[in-house]
Motif scaffolding. Structure first.
Motif, short mmCIF file in Angstrom:
data_model
loop_
_atom_site.label_atom_id
_atom_site.label_comp_id
_atom_site.label_asym_id
_atom_site.label_seq_id
_atom_site.Cartn_x
_atom_site.Cartn_y
_atom_site.Cartn_z
N ASP A 39 0.84 -1.21 0.00
CA ASP A 39 0.00 0.00 0.00
C ASP A 39 0.87 1.26 0.00
O ASP A 39 0.60 2.22 -0.73
CB ASP A 39 -0.93 -0.03 1.21
N GLU A 40 1.91 1.25 0.81
CA GLU A 40 2.82 2.41 0.85
C GLU A 40 3.51 2.59 -0.50
O GLU A 40 3.66 3.72 -0.99
CB GLU A 40 3.87 2.23 1.95
N ALA A 41 3.94 1.51 -1.13
CA ALA A 41 4.56 1.58 -2.45
C ALA A 41 3.59 2.17 -3.45
O ALA A 41 3.96 3.02 -4.29
CB ALA A 41 5.02 0.19 -2.89
N ASN A 42 2.33 1.75 -3.38
CA ASN A 42 1.31 2.25 -4.29
C ASN A 42 1.14 3.76 -4.10
O ASN A 42 1.03 4.52 -5.08
CB ASN A 42 -0.01 1.52 -4.05
N SER A 43 1.15 4.21 -2.86
CA SER A 43 1.03 5.64 -2.58
C SER A 43 2.23 6.42 -3.12
O SER A 43 2.07 7.51 -3.69
CB SER A 43 0.90 5.88 -1.07
N ALA A 44 3.42 5.85 -2.98
CA ALA A 44 4.63 6.51 -3.50
C ALA A 44 4.58 6.59 -5.02
O ALA A 44 5.00 7.59 -5.62
CB ALA A 44 5.88 5.76 -3.04
N ILE A 45 4.06 5.55 -5.67
CA ILE A 45 3.91 5.59 -7.12
C ILE A 45 2.91 6.69 -7.49
O ILE A 45 3.09 7.40 -8.48
CB ILE A 45 3.51 4.22 -7.68
N GLY A 46 1.88 6.86 -6.69
CA GLY A 46 0.91 7.94 -6.92
C GLY A 46 1.58 9.30 -6.88
O GLY A 46 1.26 10.18 -7.70
N ALA A 127 11.02 10.84 -7.19
CA ALA A 127 9.82 10.16 -6.68
C ALA A 127 9.81 8.70 -7.11
O ALA A 127 9.42 7.82 -6.32
CB ALA A 127 8.56 10.88 -7.18
N LEU A 128 10.25 8.42 -8.33
CA LEU A 128 10.32 7.03 -8.80
C LEU A 128 11.38 6.24 -8.02
O LEU A 128 11.17 5.06 -7.71
CB LEU A 128 10.60 6.99 -10.30
N HIS A 129 12.50 6.88 -7.71
CA HIS A 129 13.53 6.20 -6.90
C HIS A 129 12.98 5.87 -5.51
O HIS A 129 13.24 4.79 -4.98
CB HIS A 129 14.77 7.07 -6.76
N LEU A 130 12.23 6.81 -4.91
CA LEU A 130 11.65 6.55 -3.59
C LEU A 130 10.66 5.39 -3.68
O LEU A 130 10.67 4.48 -2.84
CB LEU A 130 10.97 7.80 -3.04
N ALA A 131 9.82 5.40 -4.71
CA ALA A 131 8.87 4.29 -4.90
C ALA A 131 9.61 2.98 -5.06
O ALA A 131 9.20 1.95 -4.51
CB ALA A 131 7.98 4.57 -6.11
N ARG A 132 10.73 2.99 -5.80
CA ARG A 132 11.53 1.77 -5.99
C ARG A 132 12.02 1.23 -4.65
O ARG A 132 11.93 0.03 -4.39
CB ARG A 132 12.74 2.06 -6.91
N ALA A 133 12.53 2.11 -3.81
CA ALA A 133 13.05 1.67 -2.51
C ALA A 133 11.92 1.07 -1.65
O ALA A 133 12.12 0.07 -0.95
CB ALA A 133 13.72 2.84 -1.79
N ILE A 134 10.74 1.67 -1.71
CA ILE A 134 9.61 1.15 -0.94
C ILE A 134 9.15 -0.20 -1.49
O ILE A 134 8.82 -1.11 -0.73
CB ILE A 134 8.47 2.19 -0.90
N VAL A 135 9.15 -0.35 -2.82
CA VAL A 135 8.80 -1.64 -3.42
C VAL A 135 9.79 -2.71 -2.99
O VAL A 135 9.41 -3.85 -2.70
CB VAL A 135 8.71 -1.54 -4.96
N ARG A 136 11.08 -2.35 -2.90
CA ARG A 136 12.07 -3.33 -2.45
C ARG A 136 11.77 -3.78 -1.02
O ARG A 136 11.92 -4.95 -0.68
CB ARG A 136 13.48 -2.77 -2.59
#
Length: 190
Positions: A39-46, A127-136
């Motif tokens: 869910d957090e990754a999804n929000s970061a992608i948003g 923002a994409l890098h942050l989303a990547r780290a959260i997905v990891r």
């Protein structure tokens, strides 16, 4: 179709939450940690989608956000039958393959890496890098949950591939701006 008339139910006040089959688990359960990280990754992608506006790859990222809702439902569905059904959301190998195809298409326009890159560049790239780290992190917590309960291998592969996708997407977006920020090993020692 989901219909929510009331947002609070009070059923989680005792520290438990419901899974798709109606069973209840602790909100601290490893499965729930993985769902929360997705869910957090999804929000970061948003956030990345907002930073991109209508620029590429915003439409693909919006589709990925939908995939992540399906992935959360997949993780919340107990059992060892990972086949999707009319009422059962499961990630399927074709979704992983689509990510791979999109990675290859974006990567074809990029120069090969000659250095590690720092998470940054443009606002959308960062923002994409942050989303990547959260997905990891979501991938790590899903794997940890999989040590306790069976999880769909395609869901785990999707998370793994999604972090690759977001890395290449950040490079793709940064190419259109000022480029990647290269790591300079030991560059700030003096």
């Amino acid at each position: 179709m989901v219909k929510l008339n009331k947002i609070y139910t009070r059923t989680g006040d005792g520290g438990t939450t419901g899974l798709v089959n109606g069973s209840r688990v602790s909100k601290a359960d490893p499965r729930m940690a993985a769902i929360g990280d997705v869910d957090e990754a999804n929000s970061a992608i948003g956030v990345a989608v907002v930073a991109l506006g209508s620029a590429e790859p915003a439409p693909a990222l919006t589709r990925i956000q939908n995939d992540l809702f399906d992935l959360g439902a997949d993780l919340a569905t107990p059992g060892e039958d990972f086949a999707p059904g009319e009422m059962t959301l499961r990630i399927v190998p074709a979704q992983v393959t689509r990510l791979e195809d999109e990675i290859d298409a974006m990567n074809a326009d990029l120069e090969p890496l000659t250095s590690f890159i720092l998470p940054g560049g443009s606002g959308a790239g960062a923002a994409l890098h942050l989303a990547r780290a959260i997905v990891r992190r979501a991938e790590r917590t899903a794997i940890a949950a999989g040590d306790h309960v069976p999880l769909n291998p395609a869901a785990l592969a999707y998370l793994n591939r999604l972090s690759d996708y977001l890395f290449v997407a950040s490079r793709y977006v940064n190419k259109m701006a000022d480029g990647d920020v290269l790591w300079v090993p030991g560059g700030s020692r003096s």
